[in-house]
Scaffold this motif. Structure first.
Motif, mmCIF file in Angstrom:
data_model
loop_
_atom_site.group_PDB
_atom_site.id
_atom_site.type_symbol
_atom_site.label_atom_id
_atom_site.label_comp_id
_atom_site.label_asym_id
_atom_site.label_seq_id
_atom_site.Cartn_x
_atom_site.Cartn_y
_atom_site.Cartn_z
ATOM 1 N N GLU A 58 0.837 -1.198 0.000
ATOM 2 C CA GLU A 58 0.000 0.000 0.000
ATOM 3 C C GLU A 58 0.875 1.253 0.000
ATOM 4 O O GLU A 58 0.462 2.301 -0.456
ATOM 5 C CB GLU A 58 -0.941 -0.002 1.205
ATOM 6 N N ASP A 59 2.092 1.110 0.509
ATOM 7 C CA ASP A 59 3.078 2.186 0.457
ATOM 8 C C ASP A 59 3.631 2.235 -0.972
ATOM 9 O O ASP A 59 4.119 1.235 -1.492
ATOM 10 C CB ASP A 59 4.196 1.906 1.461
ATOM 11 N N LYS A 60 3.560 3.389 -1.608
ATOM 12 C CA LYS A 60 3.950 3.530 -3.021
ATOM 13 C C LYS A 60 5.423 3.220 -3.267
ATOM 14 O O LYS A 60 5.779 2.680 -4.311
ATOM 15 C CB LYS A 60 3.608 4.932 -3.534
ATOM 16 N N LEU A 61 6.297 3.559 -2.322
ATOM 17 C CA LEU A 61 7.720 3.275 -2.488
ATOM 18 C C LEU A 61 7.971 1.771 -2.479
ATOM 19 O O LEU A 61 8.699 1.249 -3.333
ATOM 20 C CB LEU A 61 8.544 3.962 -1.394
ATOM 21 N N ILE A 62 7.363 1.069 -1.546
ATOM 22 C CA ILE A 62 7.528 -0.388 -1.479
ATOM 23 C C ILE A 62 6.927 -1.038 -2.711
ATOM 24 O O ILE A 62 7.508 -1.952 -3.291
ATOM 25 C CB ILE A 62 6.934 -0.941 -0.169
ATOM 26 N N GLU A 63 5.785 -0.528 -3.147
ATOM 27 C CA GLU A 63 5.165 -1.046 -4.371
ATOM 28 C C GLU A 63 6.114 -0.866 -5.565
ATOM 29 O O GLU A 63 6.273 -1.769 -6.389
ATOM 30 C CB GLU A 63 3.846 -0.314 -4.629
ATOM 31 N N ALA A 64 6.781 0.276 -5.656
ATOM 32 C CA ALA A 64 7.722 0.544 -6.752
ATOM 33 C C ALA A 64 8.926 -0.392 -6.692
ATOM 34 O O ALA A 64 9.424 -0.843 -7.727
ATOM 35 C CB ALA A 64 8.166 1.996 -6.707
ATOM 36 N N ILE A 65 9.404 -0.694 -5.488
ATOM 37 C CA ILE A 65 10.544 -1.611 -5.326
ATOM 38 C C ILE A 65 10.171 -3.002 -5.835
ATOM 39 O O ILE A 65 10.918 -3.616 -6.601
ATOM 40 C CB ILE A 65 11.012 -1.658 -3.858
ATOM 41 N N TYR A 66 9.011 -3.496 -5.424
ATOM 42 C CA TYR A 66 8.567 -4.805 -5.906
ATOM 43 C C TYR A 66 8.326 -4.788 -7.414
ATOM 44 O O TYR A 66 8.655 -5.747 -8.112
ATOM 45 C CB TYR A 66 7.286 -5.246 -5.193
ATOM 46 N N TYR A 67 7.764 -3.712 -7.932
ATOM 47 C CA TYR A 67 7.513 -3.599 -9.366
ATOM 48 C C TYR A 67 8.828 -3.711 -10.146
ATOM 49 O O TYR A 67 8.927 -4.477 -11.102
ATOM 50 C CB TYR A 67 6.823 -2.270 -9.684
ATOM 51 N N GLU A 68 9.835 -2.952 -9.734
ATOM 52 C CA GLU A 68 11.139 -3.006 -10.408
ATOM 53 C C GLU A 68 11.720 -4.411 -10.357
ATOM 54 O O GLU A 68 12.232 -4.915 -11.353
ATOM 55 C CB GLU A 68 12.129 -2.024 -9.774
ATOM 56 N N ARG A 69 11.655 -5.011 -9.188
ATOM 57 C CA ARG A 69 12.197 -6.364 -9.052
ATOM 58 C C ARG A 69 11.435 -7.348 -9.935
ATOM 59 O O ARG A 69 12.024 -8.121 -10.681
ATOM 60 C CB ARG A 69 12.117 -6.808 -7.590
ATOM 61 N N ASP A 70 10.106 -7.301 -9.869
ATOM 62 C CA ASP A 70 9.289 -8.282 -10.578
ATOM 63 C C ASP A 70 9.288 -8.088 -12.087
ATOM 64 O O ASP A 70 9.293 -9.060 -12.837
ATOM 65 C CB ASP A 70 7.851 -8.244 -10.064
ATOM 66 N N LYS A 71 9.255 -6.850 -12.540
ATOM 67 C CA LYS A 71 9.101 -6.594 -13.973
ATOM 68 C C LYS A 71 10.413 -6.370 -14.712
ATOM 69 O O LYS A 71 10.469 -6.527 -15.925
ATOM 70 C CB LYS A 71 8.216 -5.350 -14.198
ATOM 71 N N ASN A 72 11.481 -5.979 -13.999
ATOM 72 C CA ASN A 72 12.694 -5.582 -14.704
ATOM 73 C C ASN A 72 13.964 -6.257 -14.189
ATOM 74 O O ASN A 72 14.894 -6.433 -14.956
ATOM 75 C CB ASN A 72 12.869 -4.059 -14.624
ATOM 76 N N CYS A 73 14.024 -6.611 -12.927
ATOM 77 C CA CYS A 73 15.284 -7.106 -12.372
ATOM 78 C C CYS A 73 15.366 -8.623 -12.298
ATOM 79 O O CYS A 73 16.376 -9.206 -12.688
ATOM 80 C CB CYS A 73 15.521 -6.497 -10.992
ATOM 81 N N ALA A 74 14.351 -9.260 -11.770
ATOM 82 C CA ALA A 74 14.376 -10.715 -11.673
ATOM 83 C C ALA A 74 14.301 -11.330 -13.069
ATOM 84 O O ALA A 74 14.926 -12.343 -13.356
ATOM 85 C CB ALA A 74 13.232 -11.212 -10.801
#
Length: 86
Positions: A58-74
């Motif tokens: 629900e925190d936008k920063l944490i959501e962005a961290i997971y988004y980067e990891r899930d969509k671009n890094c992993a």
């Protein structure tokens, strides 16, 4: 957490010493460090909140961290769009 900090420290070191390390493939190295940073951050979040991912996202920063990891890094998704502040 320490590994994520090391990733940031390495990127800062490269930035501060660009003239001394300019003969290296810096783009690749910084991208690698950035990918590792997001993965390491998510490891910390997953271990500290093992059953509350939905709630902490629900925190936008944490959501962005997971988004980067899930969509671009992993791995790279076709529908990945870079966050403005990432």
């Amino acid at each position: 957490m320490i590994d994520a900090k090391k990733n940031i420290d390495s990127i800062l070191f490269i930035e501060e010493n660009i003239d001394k390390v300019c003969n290296l493939n810096l783009r690749r190295k910084v991208e690698e460090l950035r990918r590792e940073f997001y993965i390491n951050c998510c490891v910390v979040l997953d271990k500290s909140h093992p059953k509350n991912k939905k709630k902490i996202c629900e925190d936008k920063l944490i959501e962005a961290i997971y988004y980067e990891r899930d969509k671009n890094c992993a791995h790279r998704d076709d529908d990945y769009k870079k966050y403005k502040d990432s």
